[in-house]
Design a protein around this motif. Structure first.
Motif, PDB file in Angstrom:
ATOM      1  N   ASP A  66       0.838  -1.197   0.000  1.00  0.00           N
ATOM      2  CA  ASP A  66       0.000   0.000   0.000  1.00  0.00           C
ATOM      3  C   ASP A  66       0.878   1.255   0.000  1.00  0.00           C
ATOM      4  OD1 ASP A  66       0.844   0.582   2.618  1.00  0.00           O
ATOM      5  OD2 ASP A  66      -0.843  -0.486   3.509  1.00  0.00           O
ATOM      6  N   PRO A  67       0.284   2.449  -0.166  1.00  0.00           N
ATOM      7  CA  PRO A  67       1.084   3.685  -0.253  1.00  0.00           C
ATOM      8  C   PRO A  67       1.944   3.957   0.980  1.00  0.00           C
ATOM      9  CG  PRO A  67      -1.139   4.074  -1.060  1.00  0.00           C
ATOM     10  CD  PRO A  67      -1.134   2.707  -0.437  1.00  0.00           C
ATOM     11  N   ARG A  68       1.596   3.396   2.125  1.00  0.00           N
ATOM     12  CA  ARG A  68       2.354   3.653   3.353  1.00  0.00           C
ATOM     13  C   ARG A  68       3.444   2.614   3.578  1.00  0.00           C
ATOM     14  NH1 ARG A  68      -2.761   3.787   7.256  1.00  0.00           N
ATOM     15  NH2 ARG A  68      -3.172   2.007   5.872  1.00  0.00           N
ATOM     16  N   GLY A  69       3.626   1.718   2.617  1.00  0.00           N
ATOM     17  CA  GLY A  69       4.658   0.705   2.747  1.00  0.00           C
ATOM     18  C   GLY A  69       4.189  -0.562   3.431  1.00  0.00           C
ATOM     19  N   GLY A  70       2.919  -0.631   3.787  1.00  0.00           N
ATOM     20  CA  GLY A  70       2.375  -1.843   4.389  1.00  0.00           C
ATOM     21  C   GLY A  70       1.839  -2.792   3.321  1.00  0.00           C
ATOM     22  N   LEU A  71       1.179  -3.838   3.760  1.00  0.00           N
ATOM     23  CA  LEU A  71       0.616  -4.829   2.851  1.00  0.00           C
ATOM     24  C   LEU A  71      -0.887  -4.856   2.986  1.00  0.00           C
ATOM     25  CD1 LEU A  71       3.104  -7.819   3.269  1.00  0.00           C
ATOM     26  CD2 LEU A  71       2.993  -6.179   1.385  1.00  0.00           C
ATOM     27  N   ALA A  72      -1.564  -4.827   1.847  1.00  0.00           N
ATOM     28  CA  ALA A  72      -3.019  -4.908   1.836  1.00  0.00           C
ATOM     29  C   ALA A  72      -3.438  -6.161   1.080  1.00  0.00           C
ATOM     30  CB  ALA A  72      -3.614  -3.671   1.162  1.00  0.00           C
ATOM     31  N   GLN A  73      -4.335  -6.937   1.666  1.00  0.00           N
ATOM     32  CA  GLN A  73      -4.783  -8.157   1.004  1.00  0.00           C
ATOM     33  C   GLN A  73      -5.711  -7.828  -0.157  1.00  0.00           C
ATOM     34  OE1 GLN A  73      -6.375 -11.154   3.621  1.00  0.00           O
ATOM     35  NE2 GLN A  73      -7.173 -12.400   1.928  1.00  0.00           N
ATOM     36  N   VAL A  74      -5.507  -8.511  -1.283  1.00  0.00           N
ATOM     37  CA  VAL A  74      -6.373  -8.342  -2.451  1.00  0.00           C
ATOM     38  C   VAL A  74      -7.642  -9.144  -2.214  1.00  0.00           C
ATOM     39  CG1 VAL A  74      -6.588  -8.658  -4.932  1.00  0.00           C
ATOM     40  CG2 VAL A  74      -4.372  -8.060  -3.941  1.00  0.00           C
ATOM     41  N   PRO A  75      -8.799  -8.501  -2.195  1.00  0.00           N
ATOM     42  CA  PRO A  75     -10.039  -9.235  -1.888  1.00  0.00           C
ATOM     43  C   PRO A  75     -10.440 -10.169  -3.022  1.00  0.00           C
ATOM     44  CG  PRO A  75     -10.551  -6.970  -2.507  1.00  0.00           C
ATOM     45  CD  PRO A  75      -9.054  -7.069  -2.422  1.00  0.00           C
ATOM     46  N   ASP A  76     -11.016 -11.306  -2.655  1.00  0.00           N
ATOM     47  CA  ASP A  76     -11.623 -12.246  -3.594  1.00  0.00           C
ATOM     48  C   ASP A  76     -10.636 -12.818  -4.615  1.00  0.00           C
ATOM     49  OD1 ASP A  76     -14.128 -11.689  -2.410  1.00  0.00           O
ATOM     50  OD2 ASP A  76     -14.340  -9.932  -3.710  1.00  0.00           O
ATOM     51  N   ARG A  77      -9.358 -12.856  -4.238  1.00  0.00           N
ATOM     52  CA  ARG A  77      -8.354 -13.432  -5.121  1.00  0.00           C
ATOM     53  C   ARG A  77      -7.474 -14.390  -4.334  1.00  0.00           C
ATOM     54  NH1 ARG A  77      -9.313 -13.000 -10.323  1.00  0.00           N
ATOM     55  NH2 ARG A  77      -7.114 -12.822 -10.897  1.00  0.00           N
ATOM     56  N   GLN A  78      -6.942 -15.380  -5.039  1.00  0.00           N
ATOM     57  CA  GLN A  78      -6.054 -16.352  -4.409  1.00  0.00           C
ATOM     58  C   GLN A  78      -4.938 -16.738  -5.372  1.00  0.00           C
ATOM     59  OE1 GLN A  78      -7.554 -20.420  -4.012  1.00  0.00           O
ATOM     60  NE2 GLN A  78      -9.256 -19.974  -5.415  1.00  0.00           N
ATOM     61  N   ALA A  79      -3.805 -17.103  -4.802  1.00  0.00           N
ATOM     62  CA  ALA A  79      -2.699 -17.655  -5.586  1.00  0.00           C
ATOM     63  C   ALA A  79      -2.614 -19.144  -5.308  1.00  0.00           C
ATOM     64  CB  ALA A  79      -1.390 -16.965  -5.227  1.00  0.00           C
ATOM     65  N   ILE A  80      -2.332 -19.929  -6.348  1.00  0.00           N
ATOM     66  CA  ILE A  80      -2.128 -21.362  -6.205  1.00  0.00           C
ATOM     67  C   ILE A  80      -0.642 -21.630  -6.387  1.00  0.00           C
ATOM     68  CG2 ILE A  80      -2.714 -23.655  -7.050  1.00  0.00           C
ATOM     69  CD1 ILE A  80      -5.057 -22.175  -5.787  1.00  0.00           C
TER      70      ILE A  80
END
Length: 340
Positions: A66-80
């Motif tokens: 995110d813009p503040r250097g943190g991490l934001a979870q992407v909603p409704d998506r997944q990685a396999i």
């Protein structure tokens, strides 16, 4: 050469029944290590599980900075990703449901056949994101016309979104190690299951749709017989080439490519042992185009083994053989076995 190196193919594909069909084109003894990937007879099921499918496809959330250097979870998506090395195979919506290789390519096929597995080949491509298992009859079938082949049930699936889980009948032509359309008279029976929640294989429906492997030998033998009885003269072969690979009027790259393709097809037709024994017949024409596409045609963006396997599953092989016979039918001005 491609995304799949010779080292990958020698380590991540298993080839069985080599006593019946010989080694694969990619076989290199120096790359085999302590445990060769070729088997004289069927490939043991435990070897497929251990050597190819001994890891899990894991679903993990996706984060962005995110813009503040943190991490934001992407909603409704997944990685396999692979459990053994962390390789990300695909990114999907939450509705995507992975089909584990052991469950779908081994256990379901075993239940579908109601018999012990005789695995003829199995492998991983695209870093493990695509897998297949081929279940075959123990012995080759030889027609009176000298065509030797192996019927099989081909099962494949993916973790990168490129394939629905697919079960399909097909034929391997031994003389050229080609995959060919199952009956030539129609599209090869197949069953496809999407990667969605609550997806499952309905065994009774699948059996009816596929008609399994055993009836395939008679169907394919009859198609070969009928095509070998259809004469194709030298003049008709040239007319077929004109229709299949027309020659551009103007000189340039397109004309050069057409000339090279026609030259290669003519060499196959006239001199190559994979085709020439059936020269002068409709079967020889099918064999020439199929062999050219499998072994001679330029491949871009994928290794030949990957391209051929994906074409077998997605229906490209059926379209290839049927398209050849549609063109030949127009040249001969008569219907042929695969023209429906």
């Amino acid at each position: 050469m491609s995304r799949e190196s010779l080292e990958w193919l020698n380590a991540n594909t298993l080839i069985g029944f080599t006593g019946k069909r010989g080694t694969a084109w990619h076989y290199r003894a120096s790359m085999q290590g302590e445990e060769p990937n070729h088997y004289v007879g069927p490939i043991p099921v435990d070897d497929v599980k251990r050597r190819l499918f001994g890891w899990q496809a894991l679903s993990r959330p996706i984060y962005v900075e995110d813009p503040r250097g943190g991490l934001a979870q992407v909603p409704d998506r997944q990685a396999i990703l692979r459990s053994d090395n962390g390789h990300v195979m695909g990114i999907f919506s939450d509705g995507y449901e992975p089909h584990p290789y052991v469950e779908w390519l081994i256990n379901n096929v075993s239940r579908l056949l109601d018999a012990d597995l005789s695995i003829g080949s199995a492998g991983l491509l695209r870093g493990g994101a695509v897998a297949w298992v081929s279940v075959e009859v123990p012995d080759n079938v030889v027609t009176p016309e000298g065509v030797e082949f192996r019927p099989h049930l081909f099962a494949a699936t993916s973790f990168d979104g490129s394939l629905a889980t697919t079960f399909k009948r097909a034929v391997t032509n031994i003389v050229c190690d080609n995959t060919m359309a199952a009956g030539l008279a129609e599209r090869g029976q197949q069953v496809k299951i999407k990667h969605s929640r609550h997806s499952k294989l309905r065994l009774a429906e699948a059996r009816d749709a596929l008609n399994i492997v055993y009836a395939l030998a008679d169907e394919f033998s009859a198609a070969v017989r009928d095509l070998c009885r259809v004469e194709v003269t030298g003049r008709q072969w040239l007319k077929f080439l004109d229709a299949h690979t027309p020659m551009p009027d103007q000189r340039g790259r397109s004309r050069t490519m057409a000339e090279n393709k026609r030259d290669t097809l003519t060499k196959l037709w006239s001199h190559d042992l994979r085709v020439a024994p059936w020269r002068g017949t409709a079967w020889g024409v099918v064999q020439a185009i199929n062999t050219f596409t499998h072994h001679e045609q330029n491949v871009r963006g994928a290794v030949r083994a990957e391209r051929n396997m994906l074409r077998a599953v997605t229906g490209g092989i059926d379209e290839l053989d049927q398209g050849t016979l549609r063109i030949l039918s127009s040249v001969l001005d008569r219907p042929l076995v695969a023209v429906v």
